[in-house]
Design an enzyme around this catalytic site. Structure first.
Site, PDB file in Angstrom:
ATOM      1  N   GLN A  99       0.813  -1.208   0.000  1.00  0.00           N
ATOM      2  CA  GLN A  99       0.000   0.000   0.000  1.00  0.00           C
ATOM      3  C   GLN A  99       0.845   1.256   0.000  1.00  0.00           C
ATOM      4  O   GLN A  99       2.045   1.236   0.302  1.00  0.00           O
ATOM      5  CB  GLN A  99      -0.937  -0.003   1.202  1.00  0.00           C
ATOM      6  CG  GLN A  99      -0.236  -0.131   2.544  1.00  0.00           C
ATOM      7  CD  GLN A  99      -1.207  -0.409   3.680  1.00  0.00           C
ATOM      8  OE1 GLN A  99      -1.489   0.476   4.486  1.00  0.00           O
ATOM      9  NE2 GLN A  99      -1.718  -1.639   3.733  1.00  0.00           N
ATOM     10  N   HIS A 101       0.344   5.559   1.107  1.00  0.00           N
ATOM     11  CA  HIS A 101      -0.475   6.615   1.690  1.00  0.00           C
ATOM     12  C   HIS A 101      -0.147   7.933   0.991  1.00  0.00           C
ATOM     13  O   HIS A 101       1.022   8.270   0.815  1.00  0.00           O
ATOM     14  CB  HIS A 101      -0.213   6.744   3.189  1.00  0.00           C
ATOM     15  CG  HIS A 101      -0.378   5.458   3.929  1.00  0.00           C
ATOM     16  ND1 HIS A 101      -1.523   4.700   3.854  1.00  0.00           N
ATOM     17  CD2 HIS A 101       0.459   4.782   4.750  1.00  0.00           C
ATOM     18  CE1 HIS A 101      -1.391   3.619   4.598  1.00  0.00           C
ATOM     19  NE2 HIS A 101      -0.199   3.646   5.151  1.00  0.00           N
ATOM     20  N   GLU A 137       3.688   7.249   9.050  1.00  0.00           N
ATOM     21  CA  GLU A 137       3.625   6.267  10.132  1.00  0.00           C
ATOM     22  C   GLU A 137       5.017   5.987  10.687  1.00  0.00           C
ATOM     23  O   GLU A 137       6.017   6.081   9.967  1.00  0.00           O
ATOM     24  CB  GLU A 137       3.064   4.927   9.624  1.00  0.00           C
ATOM     25  CG  GLU A 137       1.700   4.996   8.987  1.00  0.00           C
ATOM     26  CD  GLU A 137       1.306   3.703   8.286  1.00  0.00           C
ATOM     27  OE1 GLU A 137       0.103   3.527   8.055  1.00  0.00           O
ATOM     28  OE2 GLU A 137       2.193   2.891   7.968  1.00  0.00           O
ATOM     29  N   HIS A 261       4.768   0.095   0.712  1.00  0.00           N
ATOM     30  CA  HIS A 261       5.249  -0.706   1.835  1.00  0.00           C
ATOM     31  C   HIS A 261       4.226  -1.774   2.171  1.00  0.00           C
ATOM     32  O   HIS A 261       3.074  -1.733   1.712  1.00  0.00           O
ATOM     33  CB  HIS A 261       5.503   0.176   3.058  1.00  0.00           C
ATOM     34  CG  HIS A 261       4.280   0.880   3.566  1.00  0.00           C
ATOM     35  ND1 HIS A 261       3.862   2.086   3.063  1.00  0.00           N
ATOM     36  CD2 HIS A 261       3.362   0.537   4.515  1.00  0.00           C
ATOM     37  CE1 HIS A 261       2.761   2.468   3.680  1.00  0.00           C
ATOM     38  NE2 HIS A 261       2.428   1.541   4.572  1.00  0.00           N
ATOM     39  N   ARG A 280      -3.974   0.742  -2.538  1.00  0.00           N
ATOM     40  CA  ARG A 280      -3.378  -0.601  -2.533  1.00  0.00           C
ATOM     41  C   ARG A 280      -2.789  -0.974  -3.889  1.00  0.00           C
ATOM     42  O   ARG A 280      -3.294  -0.571  -4.937  1.00  0.00           O
ATOM     43  CB  ARG A 280      -4.420  -1.627  -2.088  1.00  0.00           C
ATOM     44  CG  ARG A 280      -4.889  -1.411  -0.654  1.00  0.00           C
ATOM     45  CD  ARG A 280      -5.975  -2.385  -0.242  1.00  0.00           C
ATOM     46  NE  ARG A 280      -6.327  -2.196   1.170  1.00  0.00           N
ATOM     47  CZ  ARG A 280      -7.191  -1.291   1.603  1.00  0.00           C
ATOM     48  NH1 ARG A 280      -7.819  -0.512   0.723  1.00  0.00           N
ATOM     49  NH2 ARG A 280      -7.444  -1.166   2.885  1.00  0.00           N
TER      50      ARG A 280
END
Length: 398
Positions: A99, A101, A137, A261, A280
C-alpha cells in the site's frame, strides 16, 4: 476535571491478525478465538476509544470536543482539528496489502474530488480517500517484525526480475533497462500491475517456478511465503521491487507518504497521523486503483541501510525524530521514576510491567502492561513510575 483517563479501546478483527499475540504480549483474552489485528488508541471514528468522564462512559472524541484546550493544549487546537494522531498495537500473522499513503496535498485533492463527484459513498469499498489527511507512520517492533518498505535500487530491481526469464516480462525489462529512471520504474510498475488474465497467470507461474528453485535467496523465499497467503495475486512480485527488512524488538522504522510498503508478520506499536487513506497495489482482495495509486507514488529508490530509525538517546529515554508535526514518539526504560512535561495530549502504554501516573495535586492512576491511558495537556507536569518499559505518543509543536 481529571488529568489521567484509562482508555477502553476497540480491537479490530481483520483476517490478517493474530489469534494469540495480544494475549501473549499483554494478557488480553480472545474468548471467541478471532484474529485480533489492531488495538486502536485514539479518536478515529472507525474505532474511537472511550473513557470514564464524570462517572459516565464517554467517547474520547466527545470529551476532547467539549474540553479541547484542556485536553489537547492551545498549540494543538490551533494547528489541528482534534487529536492529530492515532496510536495502535498491531499484530500480523499474515501479510497486509502492499500500500501507499498519499501526502497531505494529494489527500486533500483526492478527497475533495470524490466528494464533489458524489459517485462513491464515503463508506464504499471502492472509495480511495476516506478523509483529507496524510498518513505518515512510525512502527516500533515488539517482536521480530518483517516488512517491505521503499523501492530497491534500479539496477537491483532489474537484476532480480531479469532472473525470471519470462517472455512478457522481458519485453517490459528491455524498456526499463533503456530508461533506468523514476519514470522508467513507474512504467514498469504500472505494466505489471495492469497485467490481467492468462498473461498474469503465466507471469506468476514463472515467478513461482523460479522462486522454488532459489528459495535460499531472501526475496524469492518471501515470494513463496506470500504465495501461500495470496495465490494468483500480482503483488507477489513486490519483494523483487521493494526492500525487505526485519526489525528486532526495540527497533523502529518510519514510513513516508508516497512510499509503497507492506507489513508481513510480527507485533509492533504503530503511530500515525489520524487518517485512514490507503491506496493498494497488491496482496489484497480489496479495491485497487492502479491509476490513482501510481499518481501518488514517488518512484525513487530508498537505501535499505537508512530504513531503521535511529533515536536520540537522553538518559533512559529514546526520542524518535519525526519529519511531520502530527505526532511524536518516545520510549522510556530501566528507570523507576520519570518526570515528564507536556503541552499536548498524550497516550502512555506500559509494555512489560505495571505503570503509575501521578500529579502533584494527588491524582494518580495505576495500569497493567498493555493498558493505555490518555493524559490531558493541562497536566503540564507529571510523574511516571515504571520498573520496565513504556511508550509515549504525543504531539511536539514548536
Amino acid at each position: 476535571m481529571h488529568y489521567f483517563y484509562p482508555l477502553d479501546c476497540q480491537i479490530q478483527e481483520y483476517d490478517w491478525g493474530s489469534k494469540t499475540s495480544l494475549n501473549q504480549l499483554f494478557g488480553i483474552k480472545n474468548i471467541e478465538n478471532k484474529p485480533q489485528a489492531e488495538v486502536w488508541m485514539g479518536t478515529h471514528p472507525n474505532g474511537c476509544s472511550t473513557i470514564i468522564a464524570n462517572g459516565e462512559k464517554t467517547p474520547l472524541s466527545t470529551f476532547i470536543q467539549k474540553q479541547s484546550i484542556f485536553a489537547l493544549g492551545e498549540k494543538v487546537v490551533k494547528r489541528f482539528n482534534g487529536l492529530p494522531f492515532l496510536f495502535k498495537i498491531l499484530c500480523a500473522d499474515k501479510a497486509l496489502s502492499v500500500q501507499v499513503h498519499p501526502n497531505k496535498t494529494q489527500a486533500e485533492q483526492g478527497f475533495n474530488k470524490e466528494q464533489r463527484s458524489g459517485k462513491v459513498a464515503l463508506d464504499s469499498a471502492k472509495r480511495n480517500y476516506k478523509d483529507p489527511n496524510h498518513k505518515p507512520e512510525l512502527v516500533y517492533a515488539l517482536t521480530p517484525f518483517q516488512a517491505m518498505n521503499g523501492f530497491r535500487q534500479f539496477d537491483e530491481i532489474l537484476t532480480l526480475l531479469s532472473r525470471l526469464d519470462i517472455h512478457k516480462l522481458n519485453r517490459m525489462l528491455e524498456e526499463f533497462e533503456a530508461n533506468l529512471t523514476h519514470d522508467g520504474l513507474r512504467l514498469l510498475f504500472e505494466a505489471i500491475l495492469y497485467t490481467k488474465g492468462a498473461e498474469k497467470q503465466t507471469m506468476i507461474s514463472g515467478l513461482l517456478n523460479h522462486a522454488k528453485k532459489h528459495r535460499d535467496i531472501e526475496p524469492f523465499n518471501l515470494v513463496l511465503t506470500l504465495a501461500q497467503q495470496y495465490p494468483d495475486d500480482i503483488g507477489l512480485f513486490s519483494p523483487l521491487f521493494l526492500n525487505t527488512i526485519t526489525l528486532k524488538p526495540g527497533e523502529a522504522m518510519f514510513l513516508r507518504a508516497c512510499t509503497p510498503h507492506a507489513y508481513i508478520s510480527g507485533s509492533a506499536l504503530e503511530i500515525m497521523a489520524n487518517s485512514d487513506n490507503v491506496l493498494r497495489a497488491g496482496l489484497t482482495s480489496k479495491h485497487v486503483d492502479v491509476s490513482e495509486l501510481t499518481r501518488c507514488v514517488e518512484f525513487y529508490p530508498q537505501c535499505k541501510s537508512t530504513l531503521r530509525s535511529t533515536p536520540n538517546k537522553n538518559l533512559n529515554a529514546q526520542h524518535y525524530a519525526i519529519p511531520v508535526d502530527d505526532f511524536s514518539f518516545s520510549v522510556y526504560s530501566s528507570s523507576q521514576i520519570n518526570q515528564l512535561e507536556t503541552d499536548s495530549a498524550e497516550i502512555i502504554i506500559a509494555l512489560d510491567s505495571p505503570i503509575t501516573l501521578s500529579h502533584s495535586n494527588g491524582e494518580s492512576v495505576t495500569l497493567n502492561q498493555g493498558e493505555p491511558v490518555f493524559v490531558a495537556a493541562a497536566v503540564q507536569q507529571y510523574t511516571v513510575s515504571c520498573s520496565g518499559t513504556f511508550a509515549r505518543a504525543y504531539c511536539s509543536l514548536n
